[in-house]
Design an enzyme around this catalytic site. Structure first.
Site, PDB file in Angstrom:
ATOM      1  N   HIS A  11       4.732  68.601  21.869  1.00 56.44           N
ATOM      2  CA  HIS A  11       5.858  67.689  21.661  1.00 56.44           C
ATOM      3  C   HIS A  11       7.323  68.519  21.636  1.00 56.44           C
ATOM      4  CE1 HIS A  11       6.040  68.459  17.055  1.00 56.44           C
ATOM      5  NE2 HIS A  11       4.755  68.466  17.265  1.00 56.44           N
ATOM      6  N   HIS A 130       2.057  80.918  16.596  1.00 52.76           N
ATOM      7  CA  HIS A 130       3.084  79.593  16.507  1.00 52.76           C
ATOM      8  C   HIS A 130       4.001  79.915  15.152  1.00 52.76           C
ATOM      9  CE1 HIS A 130       3.557  75.042  16.816  1.00 52.76           C
ATOM     10  NE2 HIS A 130       3.922  75.196  15.598  1.00 52.76           N
ATOM     11  N   GLY A 184       2.252  69.127   6.134  1.00 51.77           N
ATOM     12  CA  GLY A 184       2.729  67.967   7.453  1.00 51.77           C
ATOM     13  C   GLY A 184       1.947  67.145   7.988  1.00 51.77           C
ATOM     14  N   ARG A 423      19.609  66.980  15.378  1.00 53.40           N
ATOM     15  CA  ARG A 423      20.661  66.424  14.894  1.00 53.40           C
ATOM     16  C   ARG A 423      21.987  66.519  15.770  1.00 53.40           C
ATOM     17  NH1 ARG A 423      17.291  64.162  11.420  1.00 53.40           N
ATOM     18  NH2 ARG A 423      16.660  65.566   9.772  1.00 53.40           N
ATOM     19  N   ARG A 454      17.938  52.244   7.414  1.00 56.03           N
ATOM     20  CA  ARG A 454      18.423  53.754   7.741  1.00 56.03           C
ATOM     21  C   ARG A 454      19.805  54.341   7.297  1.00 56.03           C
ATOM     22  NH1 ARG A 454      15.249  54.391  12.829  1.00 56.03           N
ATOM     23  NH2 ARG A 454      16.346  56.481  13.047  1.00 56.03           N
ATOM     24  N   SER A 555      23.687  60.395  15.920  1.00 53.86           N
ATOM     25  CA  SER A 555      23.403  60.893  17.041  1.00 53.86           C
ATOM     26  C   SER A 555      23.901  59.968  18.256  1.00 53.86           C
ATOM     27  CB  SER A 555      21.894  61.264  17.140  1.00 53.86           C
ATOM     28  OG  SER A 555      21.106  60.168  16.798  1.00 53.86           O
TER      29      SER A 555
END
Length: 609
Positions: A11, A130, A184, A423, A454, A555
């Site tokens: 992703h 990674h 996570g 962002r 939000r 954004s």
């Protein structure tokens, strides 16, 4: 020496180009393809980076991929063998893709790169682990000569959490926690359970948490995660399905909380707010324990963070206030996209032994590493779109924008190089007046087409941040949360204090209600004249008009859409929502002056995130 870093296939694919240790360009593929979280090979981002450097691919010294596919395949096989026959269906779905593409990723990447330049030599292709890519993305651009480095994400090859030390050009990972035990993935499991998309909805859980109470935090600690005093942890995998199934949680998880997982179209209830508050509290405690342990073990006074969990700005704020470290620096593209930057930097410093120079602020150039457009190109592109605009000098453009904002109009702001990371930081932003009691609701529902709960972030002049917030340090990437100062808050009536959940939303809680969350917190972006002079000028002018040195900054997109990249993207978004004014370079567009035939329904243009 020029090195191209690439992250792809999971992703947030991205590319970044580093020249002698300096980051020249970086961009995410989604910005070009307009597909949110695009995981495909970043053709457009690679092409942009090469153009920005003025280089052919064959003249690049190395291309570095951000993880090691063979180690990931090893994890897949070992997980299946350990848990067989459970998980056969997910294994059956994954194996053909691995055998067709991912297991032979070196050949796949070589062939894709040769589409750019048939002379590309395959021996130039390198692979970084990674978590090394994440750690390198955090330490090498930081303003620290020495630092502790903490990486937390879902999973890399095996590692889910890693601790490292950085010293000059040296970076060494000395401790890891391995899959399936992952902060996570624990947070993503609750994201899934509360009805949001994994890998994109985690920040919604963070934003929802202040509406609830952490009623289930102890239940999570008793049943889901065994959290040790030093921050190490293990998950009880009997409640999770991500190793063997096609979902994050199972029926036992739902029974633990007493309700089934929320379908995405179901209304949020106080229960979901309490669950969000509970997982946020557990995550914060885990991160605080990890960072305390890291400070004690390393003796470092500086801390660098990367990995998707580092985007949890509420936890970051608590780490900073915890006092274990004097200074904190977080990679703005902390997720997988930033792995492209880290892979290139790791290759330069670790593999090639390149020297490191430390920037006064940091090495990310304010994250302004993407495409930019000249004034003449902006005018040409807007004209081709059918836009009607006035071209002003910079002083007049700043004045006109400040006036529109002080009149409480919603403004699309498109300037300079596009930001790298999730962002908007004043280059591809939607701006509003933070003093307005209706701005937060209107921007959410009429401009962004997203959930009303939000919160929005304030962009504030760096020199004024301590006058408005309980923070007096840099937060250039909107990755630290702090409270609004008490003298800027509004006293609540007894009736208002008794409200619960979403009912709190419409109560003005401070002098800047549009950026004050229900718990008096704000996700702060400090703006300096050195990194973003034009945005700094706008804030300064708005302060001169209003006495307020901050703006709502969100954004420039609608829900489910990537942040705009080009003037055409900006104009389409402007004509598809209730923005009042669009400023692209020195071109100023008013909604009422546009051709009404160009209006479009943007509310359903993108899949919901």
């Amino acid at each position: 020496m020029r090195i191209l870093g690439i992250s792809a296939f999971y992703h947030d694919s991205a590319a970044a180009l580093v020249e002698d240790g300096r980051i020249v360009a970086a961009a995410q593929e989604e910005r070009f393809t307009r597909q949110k979280h695009d995981a495909s090979f970043p053709r457009h981002a690679v092409r942009y980076c090469l153009e920005a450097a003025g280089a052919r691919l064959s003249k690049i010294d190395h291309v570095v991929f951000y993880d090691k596919p063979f180690l990931k395949f090893e994890r897949l096989l070992e997980t299946y063998i350990a848990l067989a026959p459970r998980g056969f269906r997910s294994f059956q779905m994954a194996i053909p893709l691995w055998l067709k593409e991912k297991l032979f990723q070196k050949s796949l990447l070589r062939n894709l790169l040769r589409e750019f330049d048939e002379d590309f030599a395959s021996e130039k292709l390198l692979f970084s682990e990674h978590h090394l890519s994440h750690a390198a993305s955090a330490f090498y651009p930081s303003p620290f000569d020495r630092a502790a480095v903490l990486t937390m994400d879902g999973v890399g090859e095996w590692a889910t959490t890693s601790a490292a030390t950085g010293d000059g050009s040296r970076l060494e990972i000395f401790q890891e926690i391995h899959f399936p035990h992952s902060l996570g993935l624990l947070y993503s499991a609750v994201t899934y359970y509360t009805g949001f998309k994994v890998n994109s909805g985690e920040y919604k859980v963070m934003g929802l948490a202040p509406y609830g109470q952490p009623k289930y935090a102890q239940r999570i600690l008793d049943h889901l995660v065994d959290l040790k005093p030093d921050g190490s942890f293990r998950l009880n995998m009997s409640y999770f399905d991500y190793c063997t199934g096609l979902a994050m949680t199972n029926e036992r998880f739902a029974q633990l909380f007493g309700q089934p997982a929320r379908p995405p179209d179901q209304l949020l209830t106080p229960f979901h707010m309490d669950v969000a508050a509970s997982i946020q509290a557990v995550l914060e405690e885990a991160v605080l324990r990890l960072t305390r342990s890291l400070a004690s073990r390393t003796g470092a006074r500086n801390l660098c963070l990367a990995g998707g969990v580092a985007l949890n700005c509420v936890a970051n704020g608590k780490v900073l206030r915890g006092g274990q470290f004097d200074r904190l620096w977080i990679q703005p593209a902390a997720g997988d996209a930033g792995g492209a930057v880290g892979a290139a930097l790791a290759a330069f410093h670790q593999f090639k032994g390149g020297p490191r120079s430390i920037a006064v602020t940091d090495g990310m150039s304010g994250a302004f590493l993407g495409p930019e457009f000249s004034d003449s190109e902006i005018e040409r592109r807007l004209t081709a779109c059918g836009a009607r605009y006035a071209v002003l000098g910079e002083d007049d453009m700043i004045e006109a924008t400040a006036k529109a904002l002080s009149d409480q109009l919603a403004v699309g702001w498109f300037q300079g190089r596009m930001e790298f990371g999730p962002r908007s930081l004043g280059a591809r932003s939607i701006l509003g007046d933070p003093r307005s009691p209706t701005m937060q609701k209107n921007l959410n529902l009429k401009v962004k087409y997203r959930e009303s709960f939000r919160p929005f972030a304030p962009a504030v002049l760096r020199e004024d941040v301590a006058d408005w917030f309980e923070l007096d340090s840099d937060s250039p990437y909107m990755l630290i949360v702090a409270d609004v100062r008490k003298d800027k808050r509004r006293a609540m009536s007894a009736e208002e204090q008794a409200l619960f959940g979403i009912d709190k939303l419409n109560i003005a809680r401070s002098d800047i209600p549009a950026v004050t969350h229900v718990d008096y917190s704000a996700r702060i972006q400090t703006v300096s004249a050195e990194t973003n002079p034009r945005f700094h000028r706008l804030l300064t002018r708005f302060k001169a008009r209003t006495g307020c040195p901050l703006l709502v900054n969100t954004s420039f997109n609608v829900r489910g859409e990537p942040i705009v990249c080009t003037p055409e993207d900006a104009f389409r978004c402007f004509m598809g929502n209730d923005l009042d004014v669009l400023v692209v370079g020195n071109c100023v567009l008013c909604k009422g002056e546009q051709n009404p035939d160009l209006r479009r329904d943007y509310s359903l243009a993108f899949e919901l995130d």
